[in-house]
Design a protein around this motif. Structure first.
Motif, mmCIF file in Angstrom:
data_model
loop_
_atom_site.group_PDB
_atom_site.id
_atom_site.type_symbol
_atom_site.label_atom_id
_atom_site.label_comp_id
_atom_site.label_asym_id
_atom_site.label_seq_id
_atom_site.Cartn_x
_atom_site.Cartn_y
_atom_site.Cartn_z
ATOM 1 N N GLY A 12 13.765 -4.277 -30.435
ATOM 2 C CA GLY A 12 13.082 -5.322 -29.678
ATOM 3 C C GLY A 12 12.645 -6.502 -30.511
ATOM 4 N N VAL A 13 13.302 -6.740 -31.634
ATOM 5 C CA VAL A 13 12.888 -7.823 -32.519
ATOM 6 C C VAL A 13 13.175 -9.194 -31.905
ATOM 7 C CG1 VAL A 13 15.007 -8.071 -33.861
ATOM 8 C CG2 VAL A 13 12.829 -8.490 -34.943
ATOM 9 N N GLY A 14 14.040 -9.274 -30.922
ATOM 10 C CA GLY A 14 14.395 -10.546 -30.303
ATOM 11 C C GLY A 14 13.283 -11.173 -29.497
ATOM 12 N N VAL A 15 12.264 -10.401 -29.164
ATOM 13 C CA VAL A 15 11.178 -10.922 -28.344
ATOM 14 C C VAL A 15 10.188 -11.740 -29.185
ATOM 15 C CG1 VAL A 15 9.608 -8.943 -28.512
ATOM 16 C CG2 VAL A 15 9.666 -10.297 -26.433
ATOM 17 N N TYR A 16 10.114 -11.499 -30.486
ATOM 18 C CA TYR A 16 9.147 -12.191 -31.333
ATOM 19 C C TYR A 16 9.380 -13.695 -31.429
ATOM 20 C CZ TYR A 16 7.593 -7.538 -32.568
ATOM 21 O OH TYR A 16 7.109 -6.270 -32.503
ATOM 22 N N PRO A 17 10.611 -14.176 -31.566
ATOM 23 C CA PRO A 17 10.791 -15.635 -31.570
ATOM 24 C C PRO A 17 10.378 -16.285 -30.251
ATOM 25 C CG PRO A 17 12.753 -14.566 -32.426
ATOM 26 C CD PRO A 17 11.862 -13.495 -31.897
ATOM 27 N N MET A 18 10.614 -15.604 -29.136
ATOM 28 C CA MET A 18 10.226 -16.154 -27.841
ATOM 29 C C MET A 18 8.710 -16.208 -27.702
ATOM 30 S SD MET A 18 11.202 -17.570 -25.116
ATOM 31 C CE MET A 18 12.931 -17.311 -25.202
ATOM 32 N N ILE A 19 8.029 -15.190 -28.169
ATOM 33 C CA ILE A 19 6.565 -15.180 -28.117
ATOM 34 C C ILE A 19 5.995 -16.304 -28.976
ATOM 35 C CG2 ILE A 19 4.513 -13.864 -28.798
ATOM 36 C CD1 ILE A 19 6.022 -11.341 -27.926
ATOM 37 N N SER A 20 6.541 -16.482 -30.176
ATOM 38 C CA SER A 20 6.028 -17.539 -31.047
ATOM 39 C C SER A 20 6.305 -18.921 -30.461
ATOM 40 C CB SER A 20 6.623 -17.417 -32.447
ATOM 41 O OG SER A 20 8.019 -17.589 -32.408
ATOM 42 N N LEU A 21 7.452 -19.104 -29.816
ATOM 43 C CA LEU A 21 7.746 -20.380 -29.168
ATOM 44 C C LEU A 21 6.783 -20.648 -28.022
ATOM 45 C CD1 LEU A 21 9.591 -22.867 -28.803
ATOM 46 C CD2 LEU A 21 10.971 -21.466 -27.264
ATOM 47 N N LEU A 22 6.505 -19.639 -27.213
ATOM 48 C CA LEU A 22 5.576 -19.806 -26.102
ATOM 49 C C LEU A 22 4.159 -20.102 -26.599
ATOM 50 C CD1 LEU A 22 6.792 -17.012 -23.667
ATOM 51 C CD2 LEU A 22 7.104 -19.482 -23.438
ATOM 52 N N LEU A 23 3.735 -19.442 -27.665
ATOM 53 C CA LEU A 23 2.412 -19.731 -28.229
ATOM 54 C C LEU A 23 2.335 -21.162 -28.751
ATOM 55 C CD1 LEU A 23 1.556 -16.442 -30.130
ATOM 56 C CD2 LEU A 23 0.385 -17.404 -28.156
ATOM 57 N N PHE A 24 3.390 -21.624 -29.416
ATOM 58 C CA PHE A 24 3.399 -22.995 -29.914
ATOM 59 C C PHE A 24 3.345 -23.993 -28.767
ATOM 60 C CE2 PHE A 24 5.909 -26.808 -30.750
ATOM 61 C CZ PHE A 24 5.123 -27.384 -31.729
ATOM 62 N N VAL A 25 4.140 -23.789 -27.737
ATOM 63 C CA VAL A 25 4.161 -24.716 -26.604
ATOM 64 C C VAL A 25 2.805 -24.713 -25.907
ATOM 65 C CG1 VAL A 25 5.178 -25.112 -24.321
ATOM 66 C CG2 VAL A 25 6.651 -24.615 -26.278
ATOM 67 N N PHE A 26 2.202 -23.544 -25.737
ATOM 68 C CA PHE A 26 0.884 -23.452 -25.110
ATOM 69 C C PHE A 26 -0.159 -24.202 -25.935
ATOM 70 C CE2 PHE A 26 -3.213 -21.222 -24.797
ATOM 71 C CZ PHE A 26 -3.496 -21.469 -23.473
ATOM 72 N N PHE A 27 -0.191 -23.973 -27.247
ATOM 73 C CA PHE A 27 -1.152 -24.634 -28.125
ATOM 74 C C PHE A 27 -0.944 -26.147 -28.118
ATOM 75 C CE2 PHE A 27 -2.399 -26.227 -32.330
ATOM 76 C CZ PHE A 27 -3.726 -25.850 -32.333
ATOM 77 N N PHE A 28 0.310 -26.595 -28.217
ATOM 78 C CA PHE A 28 0.618 -28.024 -28.219
ATOM 79 C C PHE A 28 0.188 -28.669 -26.910
ATOM 80 C CE2 PHE A 28 3.482 -31.643 -27.617
ATOM 81 C CZ PHE A 28 3.263 -32.323 -28.807
ATOM 82 N N THR A 29 0.416 -27.995 -25.791
ATOM 83 C CA THR A 29 0.034 -28.526 -24.483
ATOM 84 C C THR A 29 -1.485 -28.641 -24.361
ATOM 85 O OG1 THR A 29 2.007 -27.525 -23.513
ATOM 86 C CG2 THR A 29 0.261 -28.188 -21.997
ATOM 87 N N VAL A 30 -2.201 -27.621 -24.803
ATOM 88 C CA VAL A 30 -3.662 -27.641 -24.721
ATOM 89 C C VAL A 30 -4.231 -28.759 -25.590
ATOM 90 C CG1 VAL A 30 -5.749 -26.346 -25.322
ATOM 91 C CG2 VAL A 30 -3.908 -25.228 -24.066
ATOM 92 N N THR A 32 -2.731 -31.522 -26.545
ATOM 93 C CA THR A 32 -2.364 -32.802 -25.941
ATOM 94 C C THR A 32 -3.283 -33.135 -24.767
ATOM 95 O OG1 THR A 32 -0.069 -32.460 -26.604
ATOM 96 C CG2 THR A 32 -0.479 -34.109 -24.905
ATOM 97 N N ILE A 33 -3.561 -32.160 -23.931
ATOM 98 C CA ILE A 33 -4.453 -32.382 -22.790
ATOM 99 C C ILE A 33 -5.856 -32.743 -23.271
ATOM 100 C CG2 ILE A 33 -5.619 -31.215 -20.866
ATOM 101 C CD1 ILE A 33 -2.968 -29.712 -20.392
#
Length: 53
Positions: A12-30, A32-33
């Motif tokens: 299940g190592v493929g899920v870690y890059p997706m989690i890190s991308l989602l965390l980055f997008v969430f942090f960047f969005t917050v 920016t707002i």
């Protein structure tokens, strides 16, 4: 052994890059707002602090 060969053995190592991308997008969005919701008077006060004596 190369580093990528170690990663291939982890289940299940493929899920870690997706989690890190989602965390980055969430942090960047917050952030920016928060920047766009910042009070203009407070921004003017902070930018003039180095010039005040």
């Amino acid at each position: 052994m190369k580093f990528s060969q170690y990663l291939e053995k982890i289940a299940g190592v493929g899920v870690y890059p997706m989690i890190s991308l989602l965390l980055f997008v969430f942090f960047f969005t917050v952030v920016t707002i928060l920047v766009f919701k910042q009070n203009q008077a407070e921004i003017n006060h902070i930018e003039n602090l180095p010039l005040d004596n």
